[in-house]
Design a protein around this motif. Structure first.
Motif, PDB file in Angstrom:
ATOM      1  N   ARG A  87       0.814  -1.219   0.000  1.00  0.00           N
ATOM      2  CA  ARG A  87       0.000   0.000   0.000  1.00  0.00           C
ATOM      3  C   ARG A  87       0.843   1.263   0.000  1.00  0.00           C
ATOM      4  O   ARG A  87       0.452   2.283  -0.538  1.00  0.00           O
ATOM      5  CB  ARG A  87      -0.964   0.002   1.186  1.00  0.00           C
ATOM      6  N   ALA A  88       2.024   1.218   0.562  1.00  0.00           N
ATOM      7  CA  ALA A  88       2.870   2.408   0.683  1.00  0.00           C
ATOM      8  C   ALA A  88       3.833   2.565  -0.486  1.00  0.00           C
ATOM      9  O   ALA A  88       4.621   3.508  -0.504  1.00  0.00           O
ATOM     10  CB  ALA A  88       3.647   2.346   1.991  1.00  0.00           C
ATOM     11  N   GLN A  89       3.774   1.668  -1.482  1.00  0.00           N
ATOM     12  CA  GLN A  89       4.756   1.690  -2.564  1.00  0.00           C
ATOM     13  C   GLN A  89       4.757   3.026  -3.309  1.00  0.00           C
ATOM     14  O   GLN A  89       5.819   3.596  -3.551  1.00  0.00           O
ATOM     15  CB  GLN A  89       4.503   0.557  -3.554  1.00  0.00           C
ATOM     16  N   ASP A  94       7.709   7.994  -4.372  1.00  0.00           N
ATOM     17  CA  ASP A  94       7.737   9.453  -4.505  1.00  0.00           C
ATOM     18  C   ASP A  94       8.694  10.099  -3.504  1.00  0.00           C
ATOM     19  O   ASP A  94       9.239  11.177  -3.764  1.00  0.00           O
ATOM     20  CB  ASP A  94       6.339  10.034  -4.321  1.00  0.00           C
ATOM     21  N   LEU A  95       8.907   9.452  -2.353  1.00  0.00           N
ATOM     22  CA  LEU A  95       9.779  10.031  -1.328  1.00  0.00           C
ATOM     23  C   LEU A  95      11.260   9.667  -1.494  1.00  0.00           C
ATOM     24  O   LEU A  95      12.110  10.248  -0.807  1.00  0.00           O
ATOM     25  CB  LEU A  95       9.299   9.606   0.068  1.00  0.00           C
ATOM     26  N   LEU A  96      11.586   8.738  -2.371  1.00  0.00           N
ATOM     27  CA  LEU A  96      12.988   8.357  -2.557  1.00  0.00           C
ATOM     28  C   LEU A  96      13.875   9.530  -2.997  1.00  0.00           C
ATOM     29  O   LEU A  96      14.987   9.675  -2.477  1.00  0.00           O
ATOM     30  CB  LEU A  96      13.114   7.192  -3.536  1.00  0.00           C
ATOM     31  N   PRO A  97      13.426  10.404  -3.898  1.00  0.00           N
ATOM     32  CA  PRO A  97      14.274  11.568  -4.225  1.00  0.00           C
ATOM     33  C   PRO A  97      14.511  12.479  -3.019  1.00  0.00           C
ATOM     34  O   PRO A  97      15.592  13.071  -2.882  1.00  0.00           O
ATOM     35  CB  PRO A  97      13.484  12.294  -5.318  1.00  0.00           C
ATOM     36  N   VAL A 130      14.088   8.069   7.746  1.00  0.00           N
ATOM     37  CA  VAL A 130      14.514   6.713   7.375  1.00  0.00           C
ATOM     38  C   VAL A 130      13.810   5.683   8.260  1.00  0.00           C
ATOM     39  O   VAL A 130      13.349   4.639   7.769  1.00  0.00           O
ATOM     40  CB  VAL A 130      16.051   6.573   7.455  1.00  0.00           C
ATOM     41  N   ASP A 131      13.692   5.951   9.562  1.00  0.00           N
ATOM     42  CA  ASP A 131      12.995   5.026  10.469  1.00  0.00           C
ATOM     43  C   ASP A 131      11.540   4.838  10.043  1.00  0.00           C
ATOM     44  O   ASP A 131      11.027   3.711  10.033  1.00  0.00           O
ATOM     45  CB  ASP A 131      13.062   5.527  11.917  1.00  0.00           C
ATOM     46  N   GLY A 137       8.436  -0.906   5.566  1.00  0.00           N
ATOM     47  CA  GLY A 137       8.974  -2.063   4.855  1.00  0.00           C
ATOM     48  C   GLY A 137      10.046  -1.731   3.833  1.00  0.00           C
ATOM     49  O   GLY A 137      10.464  -2.601   3.073  1.00  0.00           O
ATOM     50  N   LEU A 138      10.513  -0.489   3.800  1.00  0.00           N
ATOM     51  CA  LEU A 138      11.559  -0.103   2.858  1.00  0.00           C
ATOM     52  C   LEU A 138      12.895  -0.680   3.307  1.00  0.00           C
ATOM     53  O   LEU A 138      13.273  -0.567   4.470  1.00  0.00           O
ATOM     54  CB  LEU A 138      11.656   1.425   2.760  1.00  0.00           C
TER      55      LEU A 138
END
Length: 193
Positions: A87-89, A94-97, A130-131, A137-138
């Protein structure tokens, strides 16, 4: 008396004739009814056979529909589980950058006291960020020093290092991430020839 005897004889003969005729009629009627019963029995056998084949077709149709329903229910359940699991994928992708920008900001050398305080604040925000992403699940894909795996790594260049084996990743150019067991961004790497 002989007339009476003759009449009796004649009556007996008439009665015998009528009994014979009636017996023949009854026999004919019985034969006709027996043939009708035989025809009816054949018709019933044929009808029963038709009904049995229709029943077999309907049972087969029912079993196929039941199997289709079970498959649909199972697929729907798997889709629901997959949606819940991943669900959070979209959000994490979008938050990786943003995560990359935090890491770049933390690589800057700071010298002044104000810059050090700002650096510590950014570092605290980065760690909590990051936490939070890890709780969803990242996972970071390990890259430097491991064997190249095309399912999780993307080779963008090759280098040559005689001290390391061929196919070993020498440098990680961009971090890669997985969400549980699904790769959402492969690691961009440089691989030893």
């Amino acid at each position: 008396m002989s007339e009476t005897t003759e009449n009796k004889e004649s009556l007996k003969e008439d009665v015998a004739e009528q009994v014979t005729e009636n017996t023949e009629e009854v026999t004919e009627t019985t034969n006709e009814q027996s043939q009708e019963i035989e025809l009816t029995t054949e018709e019933y056998k044929q009808k029963v056979s038709e009904l049995e084949s229709k029943l077999a077709e309907e049972e087969d149709r029912y079993l196929r529909l039941r199997a289709d329903y079970d498959n649909l229910r199972r697929r729907t359940q798997l889709d629901r589980e997959s949606q819940e699991k991943y669900r959070a994928q979209s959000l994490l992708t979008d938050l990786l950058p943003v995560l990359d920008n935090f890491e770049r900001a933390l690589q800057v050398e700071v010298t002044s006291d104000d810059a050090v305080a700002l650096y510590k604040g950014i570092d605290m925000v980065y760690r909590s960020f990051v936490d939070a992403m890890n709780k969803e699940g990242l996972e970071l894909i390990p890259a430097e020093g491991v064997q190249f795996d095309p399912t999780v790594h993307q080779a963008v260049m090759q280098e040559s290092d005689s001290e390391k084996e061929s196919g070993i990743i020498l440098r990680e150019l961009q971090k890669g991430y997985k969400l549980k067991d699904r790769v959402i961004r492969p690691s961009m790497v440089s691989v030893n020839e």
